[in-house]
Design a protein around this motif. Structure first.
Motif, PDB file in Angstrom:
ATOM      1  N   GLU A  29      -3.702  11.496  -9.467  1.00 16.02           N
ATOM      2  CA  GLU A  29      -5.075  11.698  -9.018  1.00 16.02           C
ATOM      3  C   GLU A  29      -5.882  10.416  -9.108  1.00 16.02           C
ATOM      4  N   TRP A  30      -5.516   9.535 -10.047  1.00 15.71           N
ATOM      5  CA  TRP A  30      -6.240   8.275 -10.211  1.00 15.71           C
ATOM      6  C   TRP A  30      -6.159   7.413  -8.950  1.00 15.71           C
ATOM      7  N   VAL A  31      -5.190   7.667  -8.087  1.00 13.98           N
ATOM      8  CA  VAL A  31      -5.100   6.913  -6.835  1.00 13.98           C
ATOM      9  C   VAL A  31      -6.332   7.166  -5.976  1.00 13.98           C
ATOM     10  N   HIS A  32      -6.934   8.333  -6.124  1.00 11.63           N
ATOM     11  CA  HIS A  32      -8.092   8.705  -5.305  1.00 11.63           C
ATOM     12  C   HIS A  32      -9.412   8.314  -5.956  1.00 11.63           C
ATOM     13  N   TRP A  33      -9.514   8.465  -7.291  1.00 14.03           N
ATOM     14  CA  TRP A  33     -10.804   8.221  -7.929  1.00 14.03           C
ATOM     15  C   TRP A  33     -10.873   6.912  -8.702  1.00 14.03           C
ATOM     16  N   GLY A  34      -9.791   6.155  -8.782  1.00 15.32           N
ATOM     17  CA  GLY A  34      -9.804   4.900  -9.513  1.00 15.32           C
ATOM     18  C   GLY A  34     -10.667   3.848  -8.830  1.00 15.32           C
ATOM     19  N   ASN A  35     -10.939   2.757  -9.545  1.00 12.21           N
ATOM     20  CA  ASN A  35     -11.736   1.689  -8.935  1.00 12.21           C
ATOM     21  C   ASN A  35     -10.943   0.996  -7.830  1.00 12.21           C
ATOM     22  N   LEU A  36     -11.600   0.139  -7.092  1.00 13.11           N
ATOM     23  CA  LEU A  36     -11.009  -0.471  -5.904  1.00 13.11           C
ATOM     24  C   LEU A  36      -9.755  -1.269  -6.239  1.00 13.11           C
ATOM     25  N   CYS A  37      -9.790  -2.062  -7.297  1.00 11.81           N
ATOM     26  CA  CYS A  37      -8.639  -2.885  -7.658  1.00 11.81           C
ATOM     27  C   CYS A  37      -7.455  -2.027  -8.077  1.00 11.81           C
ATOM     28  N   LEU A  38      -7.716  -0.952  -8.811  1.00  6.29           N
ATOM     29  CA  LEU A  38      -6.640  -0.058  -9.228  1.00  6.29           C
ATOM     30  C   LEU A  38      -5.991   0.599  -8.017  1.00  6.29           C
ATOM     31  N   ARG A  39      -6.798   1.066  -7.076  1.00  5.62           N
ATOM     32  CA  ARG A  39      -6.247   1.722  -5.888  1.00  5.62           C
ATOM     33  C   ARG A  39      -5.465   0.740  -5.020  1.00  5.62           C
ATOM     34  N   ALA A  40      -5.967  -0.493  -4.927  1.00 13.09           N
ATOM     35  CA  ALA A  40      -5.257  -1.509  -4.144  1.00 13.09           C
ATOM     36  C   ALA A  40      -3.907  -1.838  -4.777  1.00 13.09           C
ATOM     37  N   GLU A  41      -3.881  -1.961  -6.090  1.00 12.07           N
ATOM     38  CA  GLU A  41      -2.627  -2.303  -6.749  1.00 12.07           C
ATOM     39  C   GLU A  41      -1.658  -1.129  -6.758  1.00 12.07           C
ATOM     40  N   ALA A  42      -2.177   0.098  -6.737  1.00  7.56           N
ATOM     41  CA  ALA A  42      -1.307   1.265  -6.590  1.00  7.56           C
ATOM     42  C   ALA A  42      -0.587   1.209  -5.252  1.00  7.56           C
ATOM     43  N   SER A  43      -1.313   0.859  -4.201  1.00  8.14           N
ATOM     44  CA  SER A  43      -0.692   0.738  -2.880  1.00  8.14           C
ATOM     45  C   SER A  43       0.253  -0.452  -2.829  1.00  8.14           C
ATOM     46  N   GLU A  44      -0.078  -1.507  -3.542  1.00  8.53           N
ATOM     47  CA  GLU A  44       0.804  -2.672  -3.605  1.00  8.53           C
ATOM     48  C   GLU A  44       2.148  -2.287  -4.221  1.00  8.53           C
ATOM     49  N   PHE A  45       2.096  -1.613  -5.380  1.00  6.58           N
ATOM     50  CA  PHE A  45       3.348  -1.169  -6.004  1.00  6.58           C
ATOM     51  C   PHE A  45       4.089  -0.194  -5.111  1.00  6.58           C
ATOM     52  N   ALA A  46       3.365   0.789  -4.570  1.00  5.82           N
ATOM     53  CA  ALA A  46       4.009   1.812  -3.743  1.00  5.82           C
ATOM     54  C   ALA A  46       4.684   1.204  -2.525  1.00  5.82           C
ATOM     55  N   SER A  47       4.089   0.165  -1.950  1.00 11.34           N
ATOM     56  CA  SER A  47       4.687  -0.502  -0.798  1.00 11.34           C
ATOM     57  C   SER A  47       5.988  -1.190  -1.179  1.00 11.34           C
ATOM     58  N   ILE A  48       5.994  -1.866  -2.324  1.00 13.10           N
ATOM     59  CA  ILE A  48       7.226  -2.518  -2.796  1.00 13.10           C
ATOM     60  C   ILE A  48       8.303  -1.469  -3.054  1.00 13.10           C
ATOM     61  N   PHE A  49       7.925  -0.402  -3.758  1.00 11.02           N
ATOM     62  CA  PHE A  49       8.888   0.652  -4.069  1.00 11.02           C
ATOM     63  C   PHE A  49       9.461   1.266  -2.797  1.00 11.02           C
ATOM     64  N   SER A  50       8.598   1.610  -1.844  1.00 12.09           N
ATOM     65  CA  SER A  50       9.052   2.262  -0.621  1.00 12.09           C
ATOM     66  C   SER A  50       9.987   1.365   0.178  1.00 12.09           C
ATOM     67  N   THR A  51       9.708   0.077   0.198  1.00  9.24           N
ATOM     68  CA  THR A  51      10.597  -0.854   0.896  1.00  9.24           C
ATOM     69  C   THR A  51      11.977  -0.874   0.258  1.00  9.24           C
ATOM     70  N   LEU A  52      12.027  -0.937  -1.065  1.00  7.24           N
ATOM     71  CA  LEU A  52      13.315  -0.943  -1.765  1.00  7.24           C
ATOM     72  C   LEU A  52      14.068   0.364  -1.536  1.00  7.24           C
ATOM     73  N   HIS A  53      13.351   1.480  -1.570  1.00 12.50           N
ATOM     74  CA  HIS A  53      13.984   2.792  -1.450  1.00 12.50           C
ATOM     75  C   HIS A  53      14.409   3.093  -0.019  1.00 12.50           C
ATOM     76  N   GLU A  54      13.562   2.770   0.953  1.00 13.80           N
ATOM     77  CA  GLU A  54      13.816   3.143   2.339  1.00 13.80           C
ATOM     78  C   GLU A  54      14.681   2.122   3.077  1.00 13.80           C
ATOM     79  N   GLN A  55      14.367   0.847   2.910  1.00 13.88           N
ATOM     80  CA  GLN A  55      15.078  -0.174   3.674  1.00 13.88           C
ATOM     81  C   GLN A  55      16.334  -0.685   2.972  1.00 13.88           C
ATOM     82  N   TYR A  56      16.270  -0.788   1.648  1.00 17.43           N
ATOM     83  CA  TYR A  56      17.412  -1.319   0.904  1.00 17.43           C
ATOM     84  C   TYR A  56      18.235  -0.222   0.229  1.00 17.43           C
ATOM     85  N   ARG A  57      17.846   1.040   0.439  1.00 19.92           N
ATOM     86  CA  ARG A  57      18.608   2.188  -0.048  1.00 19.92           C
ATOM     87  C   ARG A  57      18.818   2.185  -1.559  1.00 19.92           C
TER      88      ARG A  57
END
Length: 203
Positions: free
Chosen positions: A60-88
């Protein structure tokens, strides 16, 4: 113990050690590896020192967290998704590798803790603590960056995604500048815009 089972157990222990080294609570390391918390405490915290306190059980903190926290959540999620989806990569491996890559970009203590990153992965894939996915990666039509939001969330308004907001706030907000001042070399690829402009040009 048969050789394959021994290999699997050793691999799980190694993965648990990686999680704990990155700041995971015992419950989180147990969920990721399938090993009992009592066993992990015996191996890694026989003389104390484990992280106490209740871990986050949702994202839930992804929605109500401050701007920097939400940006870094997306930063981590993007790295994770790339590793999981593209690199299997398997989810557990992708979690550890992605968090290490994210943490290496942070000059100080990461804004997103390992336990929060774990909860984020649970909601992205519908695993461990979740029976179904709640979040997904979206592509911003304005800056083309990938960001995390609820499944089926409508495209952002004209003001754009969390990274667009970060670009708009960066020249004007001293707190945002202070947060990213030691990470300026990482900002352009994270906040890439079609015209190649980053915080330095926007300022």
């Amino acid at each position: 113990m048969a050789a394959p089972e021994a290999d699997q157990f050793i691999r799980a222990l190694h993965l648990a050690r990686e999680c704990i080294a990155l700041g995971a609570r015992l419950g989180t390391a147990s969920q990721v590896t399938g090993l009992r918390s009592s066993m992990l405490r015996t191996y890694f915290f026989r003389h104390g020192g484990s992280i106490n306190g209740r871990r986050p059980e949702s994202s839930e903190w992804v929605h109500w967290g401050n701007l920097c926290l939400r940006a870094e959540a997306s930063e981590f999620a993007s790295i994770f998704s790339t590793l999981h989806e593209q690199y299997r990569c398997l989810p557990a491996d992708a979690l550890v590798i992605a968090y290490r890559m994210y943490a290496e970009r942070c000059p100080r203590k990461p804004t997103v803790s390992f336990d929060r990153a774990f909860a984020l992965v649970c909601d992205l894939l519908g695993i461990w603590l979740r029976k179904e996915a709640r979040l997904a990666m979206h592509r911003c039509p304005q800056c083309r960056a990938r960001y995390v939001a609820e499944i089926g969330a409508p495209p952002p308004r004209e003001s754009g995604c969390v990274f667009c907001h970060l670009l708009q706030r960066y020249p004007l907000d001293a707190r945002v500048q202070a947060h990213y001042v030691a990470r300026r070399a990482d900002l352009p690829p994270i906040l890439a815009r079609p015209d190649g402009a980053g915080p330095e040009k926007a300022a």
